[in-house]
Design a protein around this motif. Structure first.
Motif, mmCIF file in Angstrom:
data_model
loop_
_atom_site.group_PDB
_atom_site.id
_atom_site.type_symbol
_atom_site.label_atom_id
_atom_site.label_comp_id
_atom_site.label_asym_id
_atom_site.label_seq_id
_atom_site.Cartn_x
_atom_site.Cartn_y
_atom_site.Cartn_z
ATOM 1 N N ARG A 79 -4.092 -15.335 -5.713
ATOM 2 C CA ARG A 79 -4.326 -15.519 -4.285
ATOM 3 C C ARG A 79 -4.146 -14.245 -3.457
ATOM 4 N NH1 ARG A 79 0.729 -18.301 -1.046
ATOM 5 N NH2 ARG A 79 1.365 -19.598 -2.783
ATOM 6 N N VAL A 80 -3.647 -13.158 -4.068
ATOM 7 C CA VAL A 80 -3.539 -11.898 -3.325
ATOM 8 C C VAL A 80 -4.913 -11.269 -3.115
ATOM 9 C CG1 VAL A 80 -1.253 -11.497 -4.302
ATOM 10 C CG2 VAL A 80 -3.224 -10.389 -5.344
ATOM 11 N N ILE A 81 -5.949 -11.783 -3.793
ATOM 12 C CA ILE A 81 -7.290 -11.228 -3.698
ATOM 13 C C ILE A 81 -8.110 -12.028 -2.692
ATOM 14 C CG2 ILE A 81 -9.361 -10.589 -4.972
ATOM 15 C CD1 ILE A 81 -6.823 -9.111 -5.826
ATOM 16 N N ASP A 139 5.548 -18.571 -0.324
ATOM 17 C CA ASP A 139 5.044 -17.455 0.458
ATOM 18 C C ASP A 139 4.935 -16.226 -0.443
ATOM 19 O OD1 ASP A 139 5.308 -19.237 2.524
ATOM 20 O OD2 ASP A 139 7.179 -18.394 3.270
ATOM 21 N N LEU A 140 3.865 -15.482 -0.248
ATOM 22 C CA LEU A 140 3.615 -14.334 -1.111
ATOM 23 C C LEU A 140 3.061 -13.182 -0.287
ATOM 24 C CD1 LEU A 140 3.393 -13.178 -4.026
ATOM 25 C CD2 LEU A 140 1.082 -14.122 -4.095
ATOM 26 N N SER A 141 3.698 -12.023 -0.393
ATOM 27 C CA SER A 141 3.221 -10.800 0.264
ATOM 28 C C SER A 141 3.096 -9.705 -0.791
ATOM 29 C CB SER A 141 4.176 -10.353 1.373
ATOM 30 O OG SER A 141 4.260 -11.323 2.390
ATOM 31 N N THR A 142 2.021 -8.932 -0.706
ATOM 32 C CA THR A 142 1.757 -7.888 -1.689
ATOM 33 C C THR A 142 1.216 -6.645 -1.007
ATOM 34 O OG1 THR A 142 1.237 -9.506 -3.413
ATOM 35 C CG2 THR A 142 0.459 -7.268 -3.766
ATOM 36 N N ILE A 143 1.692 -5.487 -1.441
ATOM 37 C CA ILE A 143 1.150 -4.189 -1.029
ATOM 38 C C ILE A 143 0.848 -3.400 -2.304
ATOM 39 C CG2 ILE A 143 1.609 -1.988 0.123
ATOM 40 C CD1 ILE A 143 3.414 -3.485 2.050
ATOM 41 N N GLN A 169 2.811 -1.005 -6.716
ATOM 42 C CA GLN A 169 2.630 -2.276 -6.026
ATOM 43 C C GLN A 169 3.989 -2.940 -5.779
ATOM 44 O OE1 GLN A 169 -0.053 -4.652 -8.357
ATOM 45 N NE2 GLN A 169 1.512 -5.383 -9.759
ATOM 46 N N TYR A 170 4.038 -3.641 -4.653
ATOM 47 C CA TYR A 170 5.245 -4.363 -4.241
ATOM 48 C C TYR A 170 4.882 -5.813 -4.000
ATOM 49 C CZ TYR A 170 8.800 -6.242 -1.107
ATOM 50 O OH TYR A 170 9.742 -7.051 -0.515
ATOM 51 N N LEU A 171 5.735 -6.707 -4.468
ATOM 52 C CA LEU A 171 5.500 -8.136 -4.298
ATOM 53 C C LEU A 171 6.766 -8.803 -3.782
ATOM 54 C CD1 LEU A 171 3.636 -10.595 -6.551
ATOM 55 C CD2 LEU A 171 6.035 -11.054 -6.105
ATOM 56 N N THR A 193 9.748 -7.432 -6.060
ATOM 57 C CA THR A 193 9.349 -6.671 -7.234
ATOM 58 C C THR A 193 8.691 -5.357 -6.838
ATOM 59 O OG1 THR A 193 8.952 -8.730 -8.447
ATOM 60 C CG2 THR A 193 8.000 -6.730 -9.355
ATOM 61 N N ASP A 194 9.145 -4.270 -7.443
ATOM 62 C CA ASP A 194 8.518 -2.953 -7.312
ATOM 63 C C ASP A 194 8.015 -2.531 -8.681
ATOM 64 O OD1 ASP A 194 9.160 -1.734 -4.474
ATOM 65 O OD2 ASP A 194 10.967 -2.777 -5.138
ATOM 66 N N GLU A 195 6.801 -1.966 -8.705
ATOM 67 C CA GLU A 195 6.211 -1.579 -9.978
ATOM 68 C C GLU A 195 5.384 -0.319 -9.821
ATOM 69 O OE1 GLU A 195 2.949 -3.241 -13.235
ATOM 70 O OE2 GLU A 195 3.880 -4.629 -11.815
#
Length: 675
Positions: free
Chosen positions: A129-131, A276-280, A302-304, A325-327
């Motif tokens: 769903r981040v897309i 809830d989901l946030s992504t950068i 990427q950060y989630l 999460t940091d990756e």
């Protein structure tokens, strides 16, 4: 050989197109670098389908009928991807050949890439769903061993989402859409190409009250990419992605509740229960080539932030799951043509490394003892993965190709729990194993091929499903099939069989208490796609074009030993069929389609195979009118007959409430303006 028909573009991809996910293409006889953003990249990719010893596909967004909101809409006519709505209106259970079967939220078992760059969390999980579907140009699917060259070492292979850019989509575009359940979407995007530079950006806002009570959702998506062409054979592209989505959870229903009123939420469900989901994500991909070689190098961060709120205990309401999460990751791909005793050889490679840290808070399952106060427990999960794969193609004759590939995957899994408790335990281990593939491709003639391949896959343990260390999951698989085109009929069929060792499965360890552990299983299936040009079939001499497209999926997944020996593995329907009949007016002034989605046997919900939902068939209608080169109007009705049906089930439910209803009848209207 082309499979472009109504509603869906389905072709086989060649692994020799190492850079095709970034719209890079190779000549048929020699490796020649091209601009990664050629407008006809899909057409050039179609010319390369004869170089894959297995099945693959392209989902071209512009060819889909009806509106596209959920992954289920994207993969409706892809027999390789199982995507059924679950949990929230914007989520879907996504599985390829039985990958990640019992995942309760999100997905795993597949390497998800965006513009050829990994998008999974470091432990292998991902959230589709981040897309934003409105920013996608096309999607490439490499099931099973066909995904090894793209880092897809898992059972399901790889899926690559290729976004629009300033070369493929120049100019401005605005889309407005409104439909049932107060569903609203607005999107604006702009692309430009000037000299060696191009730029593209897209913003989308979506919201809906949802079909059921307490099922509303909304999301913001912003993407941008900037490309620079160093020469005709080299380019760097920078990417930025931001996604924020909130979705209420209506909960599962019992059979009586479902038949009484499928629109209701679970009785007693707290309206604050949501996910809830946030992504950068920031990334870059640089590609370059010569007449005999192509290379690609990428880096990303990427950060989630994932929050699952729900009530725990009497009068309590807390974070059930809280992930931060940091990756970071890096990767390199290459393809080189060489000669051995006058025999053409192509050597391909893929090397990736990523590292991620997940800071976990929450309540249920993470507390040291029942009734402990919120915040009394925390967890750190660290994952690191190294993936190396090499594959060589030998072309013995004009019609015979042999593929030999081998690699190794090493995965670090480390967990620290503070304070320690009986529900969560510390562990620190490395998991690794070989992956390989042997394949054969036979060209029968210009339009028909046979293929077969043997392979081994590997998947390390996902953090979100285990409370203690478990063994990695491996599988030995065989796939065989054919691509064909005979007059008015074209398509693809593939059968596979996988002996899965130590699959991650929820097993009952106490009455109605399940824990993820390892079980041996068997995954067997059939994937078939058929496109019929009915004008040619019936010799109709008409300016109107009539096409019939069908997709079928057989999912025969079972336990192999243990307490459930021979039982069906739950939560994925055994039979999935989709068919669409599309009529297109002269000069494509308008097109209309009628579509059916059919699950004849329903969905088993538990390992014991004692409960199962009913099957269903859902009919849809869509219409698209191209007013002029600037304005397109579209509309349709989903679930025309307002059938109450179950789209997903709770895995091994601890109560009688296990059904998640699909959406009822929904009409929509939209307009797209381009200038």
């Amino acid at each position: 050989m082309k499979f472009t028909k109504a509603g869906f573009l389905f072709v086989s991809l060649t692994p020799s197109l190492l850079l095709a996910d970034s719209n890079e293409n190779l000549e048929t006889t020699t490796i020649t670098a091209q601009s990664p953003d050629l407008l006809d990249s899909i057409a050039l990719t179609e010319e390369q389908i004869r170089h894959l010893p297995g099945t693959g596909s392209i989902v071209q967004i512009d060819d889909l009928t009806g509106r596209v909101i959920k992954p289920q809409d994207l993969f409706e006519f892809n027999p390789q991807v199982y995507a059924q709505s679950s949990g929230t209106s914007v989520d879907s259970r996504l599985s390829v050949r039985g990958s990640g079967l019992q995942r309760r939220y999100g997905s795993r078992g597949v390497s998800l890439l965006v513009d050829g760059i990994p998008a999974n969390d470091a432990d292998g999980s991902f959230y589709f769903r981040v897309i934003n579907p409105l920013s996608i140009d096309h999607i490439n699917v490499y099931p099973g061993a066909n995904g090894l060259l793209y880092g897809g070492s898992q059972l399901g292979g790889a899926i690559n989402i290729v976004q629009k850019n300033g070369v493929s989509d120049p100019g401005a575009e605005m889309t407005l859409e409104y439909g049932s359940f107060e569903t609203f979407r607005c999107s604006v995007q702009y692309g430009v190409e000037q000299g060696n530079w191009d730029f593209f950006s897209s913003y989308s806002y979506q919201e809906s009250d949802g079909y059921r009570d307490m099922q509303n959702w909304h999301s913001h998506h912003f993407t941008a990419n900037l490309g620079y062409l160093w020469s005709d054979q080299a380019q760097t592209r920078f990417y930025f992605l931001y996604s924020d989505s909130d979705a209420q959870l209506a909960g599962s229903l019992t059979e009586d509740e479902f038949h009484d009123d499928p629109t209701q939420s679970a009785p007693g469900q707290d309206p604050r229960t949501d996910r809830d989901l946030s992504t950068i994500k920031l990334s870059q991909r640089t590609t370059w080539g010569t007449d005999k070689a192509n290379y690609a190098f990428y880096t990303y961060y990427q950060y989630l932030d994932f929050d699952h709120l729900t009530g725990i205990g009497v009068g309590a309401f807390n974070n059930l799951v809280d992930y931060d999460t940091d990756e970071v990751g890096i990767g390199f791909q290459s393809e080189n043509e060489w000669q051995l005793a006058s025999t053409k050889q192509i050597l391909r490679s893929n090397v990736t490394y990523n590292y991620g840290r997940n800071e976990v808070g929450g309540y249920s399952g993470f507390v040291p003892f029942p009734g402990a106060p919120v915040g009394s427990n925390a967890r750190d999960d660290v994952a690191a993965n190294f993936n190396l794969y090499l594959e060589n193609e030998t072309q013995f004759t004009e019609t015979d190709h042999i593929f030999l590939g081998a690699g190794y995957v090493e995965a670090k899994r480390k967990r620290r729990v503070e304070p320690e408790n009986d529900n969560q335990t510390d562990f620190d281990e490395n998991q690794g194993d070989a992956v390989w593939r042997v394949g054969y491709l036979k060209d029968l003639n210009e339009s028909n091929q046979l293929f077969i391949n043997l392979s081994q896959s590997f998947e390390a343990a996902p953090f979100s499903e285990v409370v203690a260390e478990v063994s990695p999951q491996t599988a030995q698989s065989i796939e065989a099939g054919s691509r064909f085109q005979h007059g008015f009929a074209s398509g693809q069929i593939s059968a596979y069989y996988s002996q899965v060792n130590d699959e991650f499965i929820d097993v009952e360890v106490a009455p109605d208490v399940y824990q993820t552990t390892n079980e041996d299983t068997i995954h067997a299936g059939l994937e078939a796609y058929l496109a019929l040009d009915l004008n040619d079939a019936f010799n109709w001499n008409s300016d109107y074009q009539l096409d019939f497209v069908q997709s079928y999926q057989l999912n025969d997944f079972s336990f192999d030993g243990g307490q459930y020996d021979g039982n069906e593995i739950p939560v994925v329907a055994k039979h999935v069929y989709a068919g669409t009949l599309q009529l297109t007016a002269p000069d494509a002034k308008w097109n209309t389609a009628i579509t059916v989605d059919w699950l004849p046997s329903g969905i088993v919900a538990d390992n014991k195979n004692t409960i199962e939902s009913d099957g269903y068939n859902i009919w849809k209608w869509s219409l698209e009118l191209n007013v002029n080169q600037h304005l397109t109007l579209y509309g349709g009705v989903d679930n025309i007959f307002d059938e109450a049906y179950v789209s997903s089930v709770t895995v091994n439910p601890s109560s009688d409430a296990y059904l998640s209803p699909g959406d009822g009848r929904a009409a929509y209207l939209g307009a797209t303006l381009k200038w």
